[in-house]
Design a protein around this motif. Sequence first.
Motif, PDB file in Angstrom:
ATOM      1  N   SER A  17      17.958  96.525  48.643  1.00  0.00           N
ATOM      2  CA  SER A  17      18.256  97.311  47.189  1.00  0.00           C
ATOM      3  C   SER A  17      17.996  98.149  48.876  1.00  0.00           C
ATOM      4  O   SER A  17      17.635  98.115  49.549  1.00  0.00           O
ATOM      5  CB  SER A  17      18.004  97.288  46.578  1.00  0.00           C
ATOM      6  OG  SER A  17      17.923  95.844  45.556  1.00  0.00           O
ATOM      7  N   GLY A  21      23.591  99.996  48.230  1.00  0.00           N
ATOM      8  CA  GLY A  21      23.989  98.427  47.536  1.00  0.00           C
ATOM      9  C   GLY A  21      22.935  97.971  47.642  1.00  0.00           C
ATOM     10  O   GLY A  21      21.628  98.378  47.611  1.00  0.00           O
ATOM     11  N   VAL A  63      26.679  94.020  48.775  1.00  0.00           N
ATOM     12  CA  VAL A  63      27.035  93.996  47.172  1.00  0.00           C
ATOM     13  C   VAL A  63      27.418  95.297  47.556  1.00  0.00           C
ATOM     14  O   VAL A  63      26.250  96.170  47.566  1.00  0.00           O
ATOM     15  CB  VAL A  63      26.259  93.492  46.494  1.00  0.00           C
ATOM     16  CG1 VAL A  63      27.307  93.466  44.821  1.00  0.00           C
ATOM     17  CG2 VAL A  63      26.382  91.778  46.105  1.00  0.00           C
ATOM     18  N   ASN A  65      27.316  99.022  46.098  1.00  0.00           N
ATOM     19  CA  ASN A  65      27.081  99.877  44.169  1.00  0.00           C
ATOM     20  C   ASN A  65      28.497  99.724  43.490  1.00  0.00           C
ATOM     21  O   ASN A  65      28.049  99.742  41.960  1.00  0.00           O
ATOM     22  CB  ASN A  65      27.259 101.713  44.628  1.00  0.00           C
ATOM     23  CG  ASN A  65      25.572 101.663  45.327  1.00  0.00           C
ATOM     24  OD1 ASN A  65      24.923 100.780  45.452  1.00  0.00           O
ATOM     25  ND2 ASN A  65      25.948 102.570  46.233  1.00  0.00           N
ATOM     26  N   LEU A  68      27.782  96.208  41.790  1.00  0.00           N
ATOM     27  CA  LEU A  68      26.700  96.272  40.767  1.00  0.00           C
ATOM     28  C   LEU A  68      26.874  97.173  40.397  1.00  0.00           C
ATOM     29  O   LEU A  68      26.315  96.934  38.645  1.00  0.00           O
ATOM     30  CB  LEU A  68      25.740  97.071  41.526  1.00  0.00           C
ATOM     31  CG  LEU A  68      25.084  96.760  43.142  1.00  0.00           C
ATOM     32  CD1 LEU A  68      24.139  97.212  43.991  1.00  0.00           C
ATOM     33  CD2 LEU A  68      23.862  94.754  42.810  1.00  0.00           C
ATOM     34  N   THR A  69      27.690  98.128  39.521  1.00  0.00           N
ATOM     35  CA  THR A  69      28.184  98.825  38.270  1.00  0.00           C
ATOM     36  C   THR A  69      29.097  97.676  37.663  1.00  0.00           C
ATOM     37  O   THR A  69      28.177  97.659  36.556  1.00  0.00           O
ATOM     38  CB  THR A  69      28.321 100.085  38.729  1.00  0.00           C
ATOM     39  OG1 THR A  69      27.859 100.578  39.396  1.00  0.00           O
ATOM     40  CG2 THR A  69      29.186 100.773  37.504  1.00  0.00           C
ATOM     41  N   PHE A  73      25.169  91.677  38.846  1.00  0.00           N
ATOM     42  CA  PHE A  73      24.872  91.571  39.413  1.00  0.00           C
ATOM     43  C   PHE A  73      23.473  92.576  39.711  1.00  0.00           C
ATOM     44  O   PHE A  73      22.988  93.156  40.405  1.00  0.00           O
ATOM     45  CB  PHE A  73      25.441  92.400  40.813  1.00  0.00           C
ATOM     46  CG  PHE A  73      26.176  91.025  41.620  1.00  0.00           C
ATOM     47  CD1 PHE A  73      25.954  89.363  40.755  1.00  0.00           C
ATOM     48  CD2 PHE A  73      26.117  90.085  42.750  1.00  0.00           C
ATOM     49  CE1 PHE A  73      27.033  88.582  40.459  1.00  0.00           C
ATOM     50  CE2 PHE A  73      27.044  89.707  42.498  1.00  0.00           C
ATOM     51  CZ  PHE A  73      27.602  88.007  42.288  1.00  0.00           C
ATOM     52  N   SER A  74      23.974  94.168  39.119  1.00  0.00           N
ATOM     53  CA  SER A  74      22.747  94.803  39.173  1.00  0.00           C
ATOM     54  C   SER A  74      21.059  94.430  37.740  1.00  0.00           C
ATOM     55  O   SER A  74      20.443  94.873  38.579  1.00  0.00           O
ATOM     56  CB  SER A  74      23.206  96.490  37.869  1.00  0.00           C
ATOM     57  OG  SER A  74      23.431  95.378  36.678  1.00  0.00           O
TER      58      SER A  74
END
Length: 199
Positions: A17, A21, A63, A65, A68-69, A73-74
């Motif tokens: 991380s 991202g 990936v 951000n 992720l949002t 995946f978050s």
Amino acid sequence: MFTGIIQSKGSIKEIFSSSDGARLKINTNALDLSDTKVGDSIAVDGVCLTVTELTESSFTADVSNETLTCTTFSALKQGKNVNLERSLRVNQGVDGHLVSGHVDGIGAVNSIEKDGDSVRIKIEVQGDIIKYIAKKGSICINGVSLTVNSVENNFFDVNIVPHTLSATTLGDLSLQSNVNIEIDQIARYVERLLSQNEE
């Protein structure tokens, strides 16, 4: 472009991380990577990712951000099983339906019930996604092409046959599990055409 027919179950090997991202390293297990190269696309739980590094049994992808949002995946954890599908080849048949790998939203599993040899799963979605989901239409859940059984309020349900339960990660779902949802592309274009006619 993908078909929603899962080719292998893989697993998250490592997650790196950063403020930009994340970088995922994914074990591919039975997925054949022999003719895959850096820059190719692989759908991971229905999310189109670009291969940045390759080994015989794994690949790495970045990936953003934004992804992720907008996806599950978050909440990814090391060791989690994921559905894998390589991008559609020109001479390949389409056994599922055309899937872009662009997730429209996240759904939550509301109920899981036995239905003969199959399992019926009801999923709740938020926002306006439900208006794009139609009875007997196609839907993509965590990268798996499925047929919608019914739609009511903000809920829809699908039946998962035994083969799909064993060949994908859908058999791992439990109550309140979050899933990636991609609506049928036809619904997007129909709405676009209708909105243009109203202008």
